[in-house]
Design a protein around this motif. Structure first.
Motif, PDB file in Angstrom:
ATOM      1  N   VAL A  60     -36.682  -3.137  -2.012  1.00 54.72           N
ATOM      2  CA  VAL A  60     -37.774  -3.317  -2.961  1.00 54.72           C
ATOM      3  C   VAL A  60     -37.533  -2.453  -4.188  1.00 54.72           C
ATOM      4  CG1 VAL A  60     -40.242  -2.868  -3.332  1.00 54.72           C
ATOM      5  CG2 VAL A  60     -39.463  -3.856  -1.163  1.00 54.72           C
TER       6      VAL A  60
ATOM      7  N   LEU B  27     -44.741 -16.917   0.444  1.00 52.93           N
ATOM      8  CA  LEU B  27     -43.547 -16.198   0.886  1.00 52.93           C
ATOM      9  C   LEU B  27     -43.130 -16.650   2.273  1.00 52.93           C
ATOM     10  CD1 LEU B  27     -41.357 -14.040   0.739  1.00 52.93           C
ATOM     11  CD2 LEU B  27     -43.054 -12.366   1.534  1.00 52.93           C
TER      12      LEU B  27
ATOM     13  N   ALA C  18     -35.540  -5.274   4.070  1.00 57.25           N
ATOM     14  CA  ALA C  18     -36.120  -5.460   2.743  1.00 57.25           C
ATOM     15  C   ALA C  18     -35.662  -4.354   1.797  1.00 57.25           C
ATOM     16  CB  ALA C  18     -37.642  -5.479   2.816  1.00 57.25           C
TER      17      ALA C  18
ATOM     18  N   THR D 209     -49.678  -8.751   2.157  1.00 61.30           N
ATOM     19  CA  THR D 209     -48.330  -8.806   1.605  1.00 61.30           C
ATOM     20  C   THR D 209     -47.644  -7.458   1.716  1.00 61.30           C
ATOM     21  OG1 THR D 209     -48.963 -10.546   0.043  1.00 61.30           O
ATOM     22  CG2 THR D 209     -46.978  -9.296  -0.468  1.00 61.30           C
TER      23      THR D 209
ATOM     24  N   PHE E 232     -36.690  -7.727  -3.164  1.00 60.68           N
ATOM     25  CA  PHE E 232     -37.921  -8.081  -3.853  1.00 60.68           C
ATOM     26  C   PHE E 232     -37.949  -7.400  -5.222  1.00 60.68           C
ATOM     27  CE2 PHE E 232     -38.812  -8.648   0.630  1.00 60.68           C
ATOM     28  CZ  PHE E 232     -39.453  -9.884   0.651  1.00 60.68           C
TER      29      PHE E 232
ATOM     30  N   ILE F 228     -44.177  -6.742   3.899  1.00 63.42           N
ATOM     31  CA  ILE F 228     -42.915  -6.254   3.335  1.00 63.42           C
ATOM     32  C   ILE F 228     -42.518  -4.937   3.990  1.00 63.42           C
ATOM     33  CG2 ILE F 228     -41.692  -5.584   1.249  1.00 63.42           C
ATOM     34  CD1 ILE F 228     -42.498  -8.543   1.403  1.00 63.42           C
TER      35      ILE F 228
ATOM     36  N   ASP G 258     -41.608 -12.169  -8.224  1.00 64.56           N
ATOM     37  CA  ASP G 258     -42.909 -11.510  -8.109  1.00 64.56           C
ATOM     38  C   ASP G 258     -43.819 -12.228  -7.108  1.00 64.56           C
ATOM     39  OD1 ASP G 258     -41.576 -10.763 -10.466  1.00 64.56           O
ATOM     40  OD2 ASP G 258     -43.438 -10.153 -11.415  1.00 64.56           O
ATOM     41  N   LEU G 259     -44.261 -11.488  -6.098  1.00 67.54           N
ATOM     42  CA  LEU G 259     -45.185 -12.036  -5.096  1.00 67.54           C
ATOM     43  C   LEU G 259     -46.633 -11.923  -5.561  1.00 67.54           C
ATOM     44  CD1 LEU G 259     -43.604 -10.486  -1.877  1.00 67.54           C
ATOM     45  CD2 LEU G 259     -43.396 -12.842  -2.666  1.00 67.54           C
TER      46      LEU G 259
ATOM     47  N   ILE H 134     -36.085 -12.298  -4.248  1.00 61.14           N
ATOM     48  CA  ILE H 134     -37.330 -13.051  -4.393  1.00 61.14           C
ATOM     49  C   ILE H 134     -38.146 -12.461  -5.541  1.00 61.14           C
ATOM     50  CG2 ILE H 134     -39.484 -13.706  -3.241  1.00 61.14           C
ATOM     51  CD1 ILE H 134     -37.895 -13.621  -0.595  1.00 61.14           C
TER      52      ILE H 134
ATOM     53  N   LEU I 145     -45.168  -6.561  -5.921  1.00 63.69           N
ATOM     54  CA  LEU I 145     -45.466  -7.112  -4.603  1.00 63.69           C
ATOM     55  C   LEU I 145     -46.920  -7.532  -4.510  1.00 63.69           C
ATOM     56  CD1 LEU I 145     -43.735  -4.450  -2.311  1.00 63.69           C
ATOM     57  CD2 LEU I 145     -42.749  -6.538  -3.274  1.00 63.69           C
TER      58      LEU I 145
END
Length: 275
Positions: free
Chosen positions: A61, A16, A59, A48, A34, A52, A8-9, A6, A38
């Motif tokens: 990251v 999301l 996850a 967020t 990710f 995560i 860039d949040l 996924i 984040l």
């Protein structure tokens, strides 16, 4: 079981959640990667980060430049910028727990089975797989060391802009950080241009997007990255996948399923706080 990467949040938790519903994410069967950034700019940065972290081993990251910016500020270095949405994290009751968790995340992740490597900004043309993993680990070790304060005190800056194996100390760590979290354009020798930030046609003379140069990675290795919203998820390269599709700017949030390279996206409303 499926693995979804996924983009860039940047503090956009609501999109999301919608995207996870769309892909039918199963905590028992699926894994989420990710690609960094984040948090920051969106209005759900604290939520967020908590979400995560709550995913645990589901996850994977890698750190982006906005994540490192938060860490630097938390250690008393760097300054909040106009448009930053980090104060809620910095004043949260679980601030220390969140900061410690973020510090423990890598800058690079490679899955041999999927033959896929993920960093926030990409892989410089001058590094092979072993170099990339080894150099990323140097920064990761510093982040998790008792001397991390000196790293954050000198993290900001655009030099050195050309990789040299002879680089040492904090200059070396800054160069590695810039390649893995800030790179967009470089020249044929992997010299960075960190000032140009728009689309691929805005490169300075002698520079091009890093992914336009031959890679030293293993044949068929997929690179997944975020960071560059201006290219709208397009690289024109079958093994190089851009996943920042500008969610925080009112674009979309994108996920890539690694097993078959299918993309999924959900449209986003503008989640960036007005500055």
């Amino acid at each position: 079981m499926a693995t979804y990467v996924i983009g860039d949040l940047q503090g956009c938790l609501t999109p999301l959640v919608q995207l996870l519903e769309q892909i039918g994410y199963s905590p028992e069967q699926d894994k989420l990667w990710f690609a960094g950034d984040l948090i920051n700019r969106g209005h759900e940065s604290l939520e967020t980060l908590r979400f995560i972290k709550s995913l645990g081993d589901n996850a994977t990251v890698v750190l982006g430049n906005h994540d490192l910016h938060l860490l630097a500020i938390s250690f008393g270095h760097g300054k909040l910028k106009r448009g930053d949405t980090l104060m809620e994290i910095l004043t949260a009751r679980d601030r220390d727990e969140l900061i410690d968790w973020l510090r423990s995340q890598p800058l690079c992740h490679y899955d041999a089975k999927l033959n896929t490597i993920m960093t926030h900004a990409g892989i410089p043309p001058c590094w092979d797989l072993s170099e990339t993993l080894t150099l990323a680990k140097e920064v990761e070790n510093k982040l998790q060391s008792d001397s991390v304060d000196e790293y954050f005190a000198t993290m900001y800056g655009n030099t050195p802009d050309l990789w040299d194996d002879k680089l040492t100390g904090l200059d070396r760590l800054r160069a590695i950080t810039n390649y893995l979290t800030r790179m967009r354009f470089c020249d044929e020798n992997s010299k960075l241009d960190l000032k140009s930030k728009e689309g691929v046609d805005t490169a300075s003379k002698g520079y091009a997007p890093w992914f336009n140069y031959p890679t030293k990675l293993p044949e068929g290795c997929h690179i997944v990255f975020g960071h560059w919203a201006a290219i709208e998820g397009e690289t024109q390269k079958s093994h190089i996948h851009a996943l920042d599709t500008g969610c925080v700017w009112g674009g979309s949030l994108t996920a890539l399923r690694l097993e078959d390279m299918q993309r999924f996206s959900t449209p986003c409303t503008i989640n960036r706080k007005k500055s």
